[in-house]
Design a protein around this motif. Structure first.
Motif, short mmCIF file in Angstrom:
data_model
loop_
_atom_site.label_atom_id
_atom_site.label_comp_id
_atom_site.label_asym_id
_atom_site.label_seq_id
_atom_site.Cartn_x
_atom_site.Cartn_y
_atom_site.Cartn_z
N THR A 190 -6.18 6.05 14.75
CA THR A 190 -5.36 6.79 13.80
C THR A 190 -4.72 5.77 12.88
O THR A 190 -4.42 4.66 13.29
CB THR A 190 -4.27 7.61 14.50
N CYS A 191 -4.55 6.17 11.64
CA CYS A 191 -3.96 5.22 10.69
C CYS A 191 -3.01 5.94 9.76
O CYS A 191 -3.03 7.16 9.64
CB CYS A 191 -5.02 4.48 9.92
N ALA A 192 -2.18 5.14 9.13
CA ALA A 192 -1.28 5.63 8.10
C ALA A 192 -1.48 4.74 6.88
O ALA A 192 -1.75 3.55 7.01
CB ALA A 192 0.16 5.56 8.57
N LEU A 193 -1.37 5.33 5.72
CA LEU A 193 -1.48 4.60 4.47
C LEU A 193 -0.09 4.54 3.86
O LEU A 193 0.55 5.58 3.67
CB LEU A 193 -2.45 5.33 3.53
N ILE A 194 0.40 3.33 3.58
CA ILE A 194 1.71 3.19 2.96
C ILE A 194 1.58 2.37 1.67
O ILE A 194 0.72 1.50 1.57
CB ILE A 194 2.76 2.55 3.89
N SER A 195 2.41 2.70 0.71
CA SER A 195 2.42 1.94 -0.53
C SER A 195 3.55 0.92 -0.48
O SER A 195 4.64 1.21 0.01
CB SER A 195 2.57 2.86 -1.74
N ILE A 196 3.25 -0.28 -0.96
CA ILE A 196 4.20 -1.38 -0.95
C ILE A 196 4.12 -2.07 -2.30
O ILE A 196 3.03 -2.32 -2.82
CB ILE A 196 3.89 -2.39 0.18
N LYS A 197 5.27 -2.42 -2.85
CA LYS A 197 5.30 -3.13 -4.13
C LYS A 197 4.67 -4.51 -3.96
O LYS A 197 4.86 -5.17 -2.94
CB LYS A 197 6.73 -3.28 -4.62
N PRO A 198 3.92 -4.96 -4.98
CA PRO A 198 3.25 -6.27 -4.90
C PRO A 198 4.18 -7.42 -4.54
O PRO A 198 3.79 -8.32 -3.80
CB PRO A 198 2.64 -6.44 -6.29
N GLN A 199 5.42 -7.40 -5.03
CA GLN A 199 6.34 -8.50 -4.72
C GLN A 199 6.61 -8.60 -3.22
O GLN A 199 6.78 -9.69 -2.68
CB GLN A 199 7.66 -8.33 -5.48
N TYR A 200 6.63 -7.47 -2.52
CA TYR A 200 6.86 -7.48 -1.08
C TYR A 200 5.59 -7.82 -0.32
O TYR A 200 5.64 -8.43 0.75
CB TYR A 200 7.47 -6.17 -0.62
N LEU A 201 4.45 -7.43 -0.87
CA LEU A 201 3.18 -7.83 -0.25
C LEU A 201 3.02 -9.35 -0.27
O LEU A 201 2.53 -9.93 0.70
CB LEU A 201 2.00 -7.15 -0.95
N LYS A 202 3.44 -9.99 -1.35
CA LYS A 202 3.41 -11.45 -1.40
C LYS A 202 4.20 -12.05 -0.26
O LYS A 202 3.78 -13.03 0.37
CB LYS A 202 3.99 -11.96 -2.73
N GLU A 203 5.36 -11.48 0.01
CA GLU A 203 6.21 -11.96 1.10
C GLU A 203 5.56 -11.72 2.46
O GLU A 203 5.66 -12.54 3.36
CB GLU A 203 7.59 -11.29 1.04
N ILE A 204 4.88 -10.59 2.60
CA ILE A 204 4.17 -10.30 3.85
C ILE A 204 3.07 -11.32 4.07
O ILE A 204 2.97 -11.93 5.14
CB ILE A 204 3.59 -8.86 3.83
N PHE A 205 2.24 -11.54 3.05
CA PHE A 205 1.11 -12.47 3.20
C PHE A 205 1.56 -13.92 3.31
O PHE A 205 0.83 -14.74 3.87
CB PHE A 205 0.11 -12.27 2.07
N ALA A 206 2.77 -14.23 2.83
CA ALA A 206 3.31 -15.58 2.98
C ALA A 206 3.98 -15.77 4.35
O ALA A 206 4.38 -16.88 4.69
CB ALA A 206 4.32 -15.87 1.87
N GLY A 207 4.10 -14.68 5.11
CA GLY A 207 4.69 -14.77 6.44
C GLY A 207 6.21 -14.73 6.45
O GLY A 207 6.84 -14.98 7.48
N ARG A 208 6.82 -14.37 5.33
CA ARG A 208 8.28 -14.30 5.26
C ARG A 208 8.83 -12.90 5.49
O ARG A 208 9.99 -12.72 5.81
CB ARG A 208 8.77 -14.83 3.91
N LYS A 209 8.00 -11.90 5.29
CA LYS A 209 8.42 -10.51 5.50
C LYS A 209 7.71 -9.99 6.75
O LYS A 209 6.52 -9.68 6.72
CB LYS A 209 8.07 -9.65 4.28
N LEU A 210 8.46 -9.92 7.82
CA LEU A 210 7.87 -9.51 9.09
C LEU A 210 8.24 -8.08 9.49
O LEU A 210 7.83 -7.62 10.56
CB LEU A 210 8.31 -10.48 10.19
#
Length: 112
Positions: A19-39
């Motif tokens: 099962t999955c969910a689709l969520i929208s995230i602003k690009p600025q926060y995705l950068k933080e996720i992929f940089a490992g700063r937004k956990l």
């Protein structure tokens, strides 16, 4: 959106029994996720059912699916209690967090 079309779009990210969910995230926060700063990802509501994967959709101007994560620990509480528990790994400013909460009584923090 038609659920069969959505399933087709998500096919590369999930298997048949998940099962999955689709969520929208602003690009600025995705950068933080992929940089490992937004956990932690913050939400005002939890999903209606347990999900195996959360698919991340980048909002405009990217407007595309950029990846997924398996949700980990989930915290639910007042905006203040959630911020105190997660702010060191939030990847966002306190001002942006307060703006997002916008007088909500409870906030969900989902570990990424």
């Amino acid at each position: 959106m038609d659920t069969s079309l959505l399933r087709l779009l998500l096919e590369p990210y999930i298997s048949l029994n998940e099962t999955c969910a689709l969520i929208s995230i602003k690009p600025q926060y995705l950068k933080e996720i992929f940089a490992g700063r937004k956990l932690y990802e913050y939400r005002k509501r939890l999903f209606n059912q347990k999900v195996d994967k959360v698919v991340m959709y980048a909002t405009s101007p990217e407007a595309k699916i950029v990846g997924y994560f398996t949700p980990g620990q989930i915290f639910c509480g007042t905006p203040q209690s959630i911020w105190e528990k997660t702010h060191l790994q939030s990847g966002i400013s306190q001002q942006d967090y307060i703006s997002y909460c916008n007088n909500a009584n409870k906030i969900i923090a989902m570990s990424i």
